[in-house]
Write a protein that holds these residues in place. Sequence first.
Motif, PDB file in Angstrom:
ATOM      1  N   ASN A  58      -4.312   6.688 -14.070  1.00  0.00           N
ATOM      2  CA  ASN A  58      -5.451   5.812 -13.778  1.00  0.00           C
ATOM      3  C   ASN A  58      -5.001   4.432 -13.296  1.00  0.00           C
ATOM      4  O   ASN A  58      -5.610   3.837 -12.398  1.00  0.00           O
ATOM      5  CB  ASN A  58      -6.325   5.665 -15.027  1.00  0.00           C
ATOM      6  CG  ASN A  58      -7.017   6.963 -15.402  1.00  0.00           C
ATOM      7  OD1 ASN A  58      -7.198   7.849 -14.559  1.00  0.00           O
ATOM      8  ND2 ASN A  58      -7.404   7.104 -16.671  1.00  0.00           N
ATOM      9  N   LYS A  59      -3.918   3.931 -13.920  1.00  0.00           N
ATOM     10  CA  LYS A  59      -3.407   2.618 -13.502  1.00  0.00           C
ATOM     11  C   LYS A  59      -2.885   2.655 -12.076  1.00  0.00           C
ATOM     12  O   LYS A  59      -3.105   1.721 -11.292  1.00  0.00           O
ATOM     13  CB  LYS A  59      -2.311   2.160 -14.451  1.00  0.00           C
ATOM     14  CG  LYS A  59      -1.746   0.773 -14.100  1.00  0.00           C
ATOM     15  CD  LYS A  59      -0.670   0.357 -15.070  1.00  0.00           C
ATOM     16  CE  LYS A  59      -0.133  -1.031 -14.733  1.00  0.00           C
ATOM     17  NZ  LYS A  59       0.381  -1.133 -13.361  1.00  0.00           N
ATOM     18  N   SER A  60      -2.193   3.733 -11.718  1.00  0.00           N
ATOM     19  CA  SER A  60      -1.655   3.843 -10.357  1.00  0.00           C
ATOM     20  C   SER A  60      -2.795   3.914  -9.336  1.00  0.00           C
ATOM     21  O   SER A  60      -2.687   3.370  -8.228  1.00  0.00           O
ATOM     22  CB  SER A  60      -0.739   5.053 -10.233  1.00  0.00           C
ATOM     23  OG  SER A  60      -1.473   6.254 -10.432  1.00  0.00           O
ATOM     24  N   ALA A  61      -3.896   4.575  -9.722  1.00  0.00           N
ATOM     25  CA  ALA A  61      -5.056   4.643  -8.824  1.00  0.00           C
ATOM     26  C   ALA A  61      -5.676   3.251  -8.637  1.00  0.00           C
ATOM     27  O   ALA A  61      -6.054   2.860  -7.525  1.00  0.00           O
ATOM     28  CB  ALA A  61      -6.085   5.615  -9.381  1.00  0.00           C
ATOM     29  N   VAL A  69       0.841  -1.207   0.000  1.00  0.00           N
ATOM     30  CA  VAL A  69       0.000   0.000   0.000  1.00  0.00           C
ATOM     31  C   VAL A  69       0.870   1.248   0.000  1.00  0.00           C
ATOM     32  O   VAL A  69       0.613   2.215  -0.747  1.00  0.00           O
ATOM     33  CB  VAL A  69      -0.955  -0.003   1.212  1.00  0.00           C
ATOM     34  CG1 VAL A  69      -1.624   1.364   1.368  1.00  0.00           C
ATOM     35  CG2 VAL A  69      -2.017  -1.079   1.050  1.00  0.00           C
ATOM     36  N   ALA A  70       1.925   1.231   0.818  1.00  0.00           N
ATOM     37  CA  ALA A  70       2.817   2.394   0.870  1.00  0.00           C
ATOM     38  C   ALA A  70       3.504   2.616  -0.479  1.00  0.00           C
ATOM     39  O   ALA A  70       3.641   3.764  -0.949  1.00  0.00           O
ATOM     40  CB  ALA A  70       3.856   2.194   1.972  1.00  0.00           C
ATOM     41  N   GLN A  71       3.931   1.525  -1.113  1.00  0.00           N
ATOM     42  CA  GLN A  71       4.604   1.633  -2.406  1.00  0.00           C
ATOM     43  C   GLN A  71       3.663   2.166  -3.487  1.00  0.00           C
ATOM     44  O   GLN A  71       4.019   3.079  -4.239  1.00  0.00           O
ATOM     45  CB  GLN A  71       5.159   0.270  -2.811  1.00  0.00           C
ATOM     46  CG  GLN A  71       5.910   0.279  -4.137  1.00  0.00           C
ATOM     47  CD  GLN A  71       6.430  -1.102  -4.504  1.00  0.00           C
ATOM     48  OE1 GLN A  71       6.087  -2.089  -3.879  1.00  0.00           O
ATOM     49  NE2 GLN A  71       7.275  -1.164  -5.518  1.00  0.00           N
ATOM     50  N   THR A  72       2.491   1.595  -3.570  1.00  0.00           N
ATOM     51  CA  THR A  72       1.542   2.032  -4.607  1.00  0.00           C
ATOM     52  C   THR A  72       1.027   3.450  -4.340  1.00  0.00           C
ATOM     53  O   THR A  72       0.691   4.169  -5.281  1.00  0.00           O
ATOM     54  CB  THR A  72       0.358   1.053  -4.697  1.00  0.00           C
ATOM     55  OG1 THR A  72      -0.224   0.856  -3.391  1.00  0.00           O
ATOM     56  CG2 THR A  72       0.803  -0.292  -5.245  1.00  0.00           C
ATOM     57  N   THR A  73       0.991   3.839  -3.076  1.00  0.00           N
ATOM     58  CA  THR A  73       0.599   5.213  -2.755  1.00  0.00           C
ATOM     59  C   THR A  73       1.622   6.202  -3.313  1.00  0.00           C
ATOM     60  O   THR A  73       1.259   7.253  -3.893  1.00  0.00           O
ATOM     61  CB  THR A  73       0.465   5.394  -1.235  1.00  0.00           C
ATOM     62  OG1 THR A  73      -0.565   4.531  -0.743  1.00  0.00           O
ATOM     63  CG2 THR A  73       0.103   6.838  -0.890  1.00  0.00           C
ATOM     64  N   ALA A  74       2.900   5.874  -3.136  1.00  0.00           N
ATOM     65  CA  ALA A  74       3.959   6.745  -3.654  1.00  0.00           C
ATOM     66  C   ALA A  74       3.923   6.797  -5.181  1.00  0.00           C
ATOM     67  O   ALA A  74       4.091   7.871  -5.783  1.00  0.00           O
ATOM     68  CB  ALA A  74       5.312   6.243  -3.167  1.00  0.00           C
ATOM     69  N   ILE A  75       3.702   5.645  -5.818  1.00  0.00           N
ATOM     70  CA  ILE A  75       3.636   5.615  -7.290  1.00  0.00           C
ATOM     71  C   ILE A  75       2.458   6.440  -7.783  1.00  0.00           C
ATOM     72  O   ILE A  75       2.566   7.188  -8.778  1.00  0.00           O
ATOM     73  CB  ILE A  75       3.544   4.152  -7.777  1.00  0.00           C
ATOM     74  CG1 ILE A  75       4.847   3.404  -7.466  1.00  0.00           C
ATOM     75  CG2 ILE A  75       3.237   4.103  -9.268  1.00  0.00           C
ATOM     76  CD1 ILE A  75       4.779   1.922  -7.768  1.00  0.00           C
ATOM     77  N   LYS A  76       1.341   6.324  -7.104  1.00  0.00           N
ATOM     78  CA  LYS A  76       0.158   7.093  -7.520  1.00  0.00           C
ATOM     79  C   LYS A  76       0.402   8.595  -7.371  1.00  0.00           C
ATOM     80  O   LYS A  76       0.014   9.391  -8.235  1.00  0.00           O
ATOM     81  CB  LYS A  76      -1.057   6.688  -6.685  1.00  0.00           C
ATOM     82  CG  LYS A  76      -2.343   7.444  -7.052  1.00  0.00           C
ATOM     83  CD  LYS A  76      -3.506   7.000  -6.203  1.00  0.00           C
ATOM     84  CE  LYS A  76      -4.777   7.760  -6.596  1.00  0.00           C
ATOM     85  NZ  LYS A  76      -4.657   9.210  -6.480  1.00  0.00           N
TER      86      LYS A  76
END
Length: 287
Positions: free
Chosen positions: A129-132, A90-97
């Motif tokens: 959109n993909k990152s979201a 979750v932390a990683q994908t939050t940063a990417i988004k």
Amino acid sequence: MKKKFIAIILILIIIGAGVYLFLNRKKENPNELTLYGNIEIRQVDLSFQVGGKLSKMFKEEGDTVKKGELVALIDNRDYRADLDKANANVAQTTAIKKDADDKFTRNAPLVGDDTISKQDYETLLNTKNKSAADLKAAVAQKNYAQNQLNYTKLYAPDDGIIMVRVQEPGATVAKGQAVYTMAKTKPVWVRAYVNETDLGNIKYGQQVSVYTDTIDPATGKKREYKGQIGYISPVAEFTPKTVQSTDTRTNLVYRMRVYIYDIDEFLRQGMPVTINVDLTKGKAKKR
């Protein structure tokens, strides 16, 4: 001869008294209906929603439990590791988004003066959109991992008594495999059958007295409980072989259920009981 005559007279008196008592026994309490049944208590098999190695069991057979009380634990180390991994994702994908959102915010206005091409704009939008979507999936996985971790704790679903302790600490159990069997404290009811000829004398909510065969040492009488008729089957059935009936000539009976509310620890699953129904209280008032 005189002695024989006296003996014959005594025999006739005894026979006459027996016939009299029998006939009067049949006539006594004409306004009372006696039924027979057995105590029914709902039982629940307690099991985990996940599999694993049992680490602790807090209850023994015969122990009482309260609703929501913790009764057993599964080794949760693997489930905690899964949750830690999900949190990191979750932390990683939050940063990417966040990075994708910032790039889109900075570059989207540049497509108007052809500083960036429409293709680059669409690439930025798709990345955003993909990152979201990736973050949403990561959060869902985190919630799932959290639920799995929570499922390593087994709680009593209701007030009751532990009837069987199926497993022991150290055993590996599968998802849904019974660990305890618990009898719920409430409701307690009696399953009984009423003859078709008596069906018109009983109704829903009618008060009854329920007696067990056990003598209460405090009173010297059979234990008595108060209850009420809560269910009467609309469909007749043939008399079950295990049912005792005061009138065996009637083949069709209706299943009924009597709820007991002043319950105690002396009522047991399957215990035979006698039900007395005061028919005078069930009669309609004259207008």
